[in-house]
Write a protein that holds these residues in place. Structure first.
Motif, PDB file in Angstrom:
ATOM      1  N   GLY A 170       0.816  -1.206   0.000  1.00 39.43           N
ATOM      2  CA  GLY A 170       0.000   0.000   0.000  1.00 39.43           C
ATOM      3  C   GLY A 170       0.850   1.257   0.000  1.00 39.43           C
ATOM      4  O   GLY A 170       0.581   2.217  -0.743  1.00 39.43           O
ATOM      5  N   ARG A 171       1.908   1.253   0.819  1.00 35.72           N
ATOM      6  CA  ARG A 171       2.794   2.405   0.874  1.00 35.72           C
ATOM      7  C   ARG A 171       3.538   2.593  -0.445  1.00 35.72           C
ATOM      8  O   ARG A 171       3.737   3.718  -0.913  1.00 35.72           O
ATOM      9  CB  ARG A 171       3.784   2.250   2.034  1.00 35.72           C
ATOM     10  N   GLN A 172       3.964   1.487  -1.051  1.00 36.47           N
ATOM     11  CA  GLN A 172       4.658   1.570  -2.330  1.00 36.47           C
ATOM     12  C   GLN A 172       3.742   2.097  -3.434  1.00 36.47           C
ATOM     13  O   GLN A 172       4.162   2.911  -4.263  1.00 36.47           O
ATOM     14  CB  GLN A 172       5.189   0.192  -2.717  1.00 36.47           C
ATOM     15  N   LEU A 173       2.519   1.630  -3.456  1.00 33.87           N
ATOM     16  CA  LEU A 173       1.581   2.115  -4.467  1.00 33.87           C
ATOM     17  C   LEU A 173       1.351   3.619  -4.331  1.00 33.87           C
ATOM     18  O   LEU A 173       1.297   4.342  -5.333  1.00 33.87           O
ATOM     19  CB  LEU A 173       0.249   1.363  -4.345  1.00 33.87           C
ATOM     20  N   ARG A 174       1.248   4.097  -3.103  1.00 32.04           N
ATOM     21  CA  ARG A 174       1.067   5.537  -2.895  1.00 32.04           C
ATOM     22  C   ARG A 174       2.327   6.311  -3.259  1.00 32.04           C
ATOM     23  O   ARG A 174       2.259   7.354  -3.921  1.00 32.04           O
ATOM     24  CB  ARG A 174       0.663   5.809  -1.441  1.00 32.04           C
ATOM     25  N   ARG A 175       3.481   5.797  -2.830  1.00 30.72           N
ATOM     26  CA  ARG A 175       4.737   6.508  -3.074  1.00 30.72           C
ATOM     27  C   ARG A 175       5.016   6.684  -4.553  1.00 30.72           C
ATOM     28  O   ARG A 175       5.314   7.785  -5.025  1.00 30.72           O
ATOM     29  CB  ARG A 175       5.898   5.759  -2.426  1.00 30.72           C
ATOM     30  N   ALA A 197      -6.105  -0.841 -10.607  1.00 27.37           N
ATOM     31  CA  ALA A 197      -6.333  -2.291 -10.532  1.00 27.37           C
ATOM     32  C   ALA A 197      -5.500  -2.931  -9.433  1.00 27.37           C
ATOM     33  O   ALA A 197      -5.962  -3.840  -8.724  1.00 27.37           O
ATOM     34  CB  ALA A 197      -6.018  -2.925 -11.879  1.00 27.37           C
ATOM     35  N   LEU A 198      -4.264  -2.473  -9.258  1.00 28.80           N
ATOM     36  CA  LEU A 198      -3.413  -3.009  -8.192  1.00 28.80           C
ATOM     37  C   LEU A 198      -3.958  -2.638  -6.818  1.00 28.80           C
ATOM     38  O   LEU A 198      -4.001  -3.478  -5.903  1.00 28.80           O
ATOM     39  CB  LEU A 198      -1.982  -2.481  -8.356  1.00 28.80           C
ATOM     40  N   VAL A 199      -4.369  -1.407  -6.655  1.00 25.09           N
ATOM     41  CA  VAL A 199      -4.918  -0.959  -5.367  1.00 25.09           C
ATOM     42  C   VAL A 199      -6.118  -1.807  -4.965  1.00 25.09           C
ATOM     43  O   VAL A 199      -6.316  -2.114  -3.784  1.00 25.09           O
ATOM     44  CB  VAL A 199      -5.299   0.535  -5.442  1.00 25.09           C
TER      45      VAL A 199
END
Length: 356
Positions: A170-175, A197-199
């Motif tokens: 989750g942190r990587q997707l946001r970053r 789609a990943l989220v």
């Protein structure tokens, strides 16, 4: 041995660095030669050689403006110091010292010892450096080394506060989506579409370990027998989901008969290297982790790479890579390349399969 010179490429103040290194290496014989290492696309790397032929490696951030926290020399130095000197089975270059501010070289930097061996950036280099048995050993050693990284007791080596352990994906997707927003190009809608789609489908995290962040063949130094002599490029390292590392390794693991169109490193395509399935089996046996959902992590790795390379392209365009931009980086990381990576991420995610 090169003939040392006080002339230096962009990013190095030769006199100041020589004085700094002399204080830490009394045997140093000035003057020093500084040679940029072309191949990496984030922090700048130089081989440093004195008149006696002794070599070291210097790392510093790109020139000019860089994203906050993205090029933390102190963090890299801390990780290498914690893992090295026999503290863990993970092979890393011994560190010489850290200059934490701008006072010596205009930016923070650290120096590590030079490790003998080869960086195998393509199949030609792998074939030239290793015989078939050596290539097989290199592939197996990569799986064993990644398992060793993920087995490190982070609290015991003083890295327990390196990052949050939970919600890594989750942190990587946001970053990385924030970085994409900061460097986005028009005409690449796939990056936002795959992000959504990943989220919506993040898998449950299997424990928390050191995550190297960019583990692959050409981020390791390989000995003449195929052994991993050192793992390099720890700038993306943190704590989190170990399967993210496996996914990253797999997307760079080009098999025989495949093309490396999207990724420039195809050393694993040379005869002798184990395939992705064998790599996964060896890693799973060593760690006991379930890799049934590894395709999701491969899709995430493709997407994240597209976001990272958008930032690389932005730095090349701005001239932040200095003399290390001589490998045609901006041309290689085109809008079409980013779109291709995101499209591959979407395909892998939809098919749910990446390893035969």
């Amino acid at each position: 041995m090169t003939e040392p010179s006080t002339a230096a490429p962009a990013g190095v103040a030769p006199g100041e660095v020589t004085a700094w290194l002399s204080e830490r290496v009394p045997s140093l014989v000035p003057p020093l030669a500084f040679t940029p290492v072309v191949g990496g696309h984030s922090n700048l790397t130089y081989v440093v050689e004195d008149r006696a032929g002794t070599r070291w490696v210097l790392r510093r951030p790109p020139l000019g403006h860089v994203l906050a926290t993205a090029h933390d020399m102190g963090r890299e130095h801390r990780i290498l110091a914690a893992l090295g000197d026999g503290r863990t089975p993970v092979p890393v270059p011994p560190v010489v010292g850290l200059s934490p501010d701008d006072s010596v070289n205009g930016a923070p930097f650290y120096v590590m010892e030079f490790v003998e061996g080869e960086v195998l950036r393509n199949a030609e280099a792998a074939t030239r450096a290793l015989d078939v048995a050596g290539r097989r050993r290199a592939g197996e050693q990569l799986a064993d080394t990644l398992a060793a990284i993920h087995a490190v007791d982070v609290d015991a080596v003083g890295l327990g506060d390196l990052g949050r352990r939970e919600d890594y994906i989750g942190r990587q997707l946001r970053r990385w989506h924030r970085q994409w927003d900061a460097t986005r190009l028009d005409g690449v809608p796939e990056i936002d579409e795959v992000h959504a789609a990943l989220v919506a489908s993040v898998p449950e995290q299997q424990g928390a370990t050191i995550v190297h962040g960019d583990f692959r063949l050409d981020n390791c130094i390989i000995g003449p027998d195929g052994s991993v002599q050192a793992v390099l490029d720890w700038e993306l390292c943190t704590l989190g989901d170990p399967l993210a590392d496996v996914g990253t390794t797999l997307v760079y693991w080009v098999e025989r008969g495949e093309t490396g169109d999207l990724l420039p490193s195809d050393g694993t395509a040379s005869e002798g290297f184990i395939d992705r399935a064998a790599f996964c089996a060896r890693y799973a046996e060593a760690t006991g982790r379930d890799l049934a959902g590894i395709a999701w992590y491969a899709a995430f790795a493709y997407w994240r790479l597209a976001c990272i390379l958008a930032g690389v392209l932005d730095r090349y365009t701005a001239g932040a890579m200095g003399d290390q931009a001589g490998d045609g980086g901006a041309a290689r990381f085109s809008r079409e390349k980013l779109s291709g990576l995101a499209a591959k991420a979407r395909t892998v995610l939809e098919e749910g399969k990446f390893v035969a």
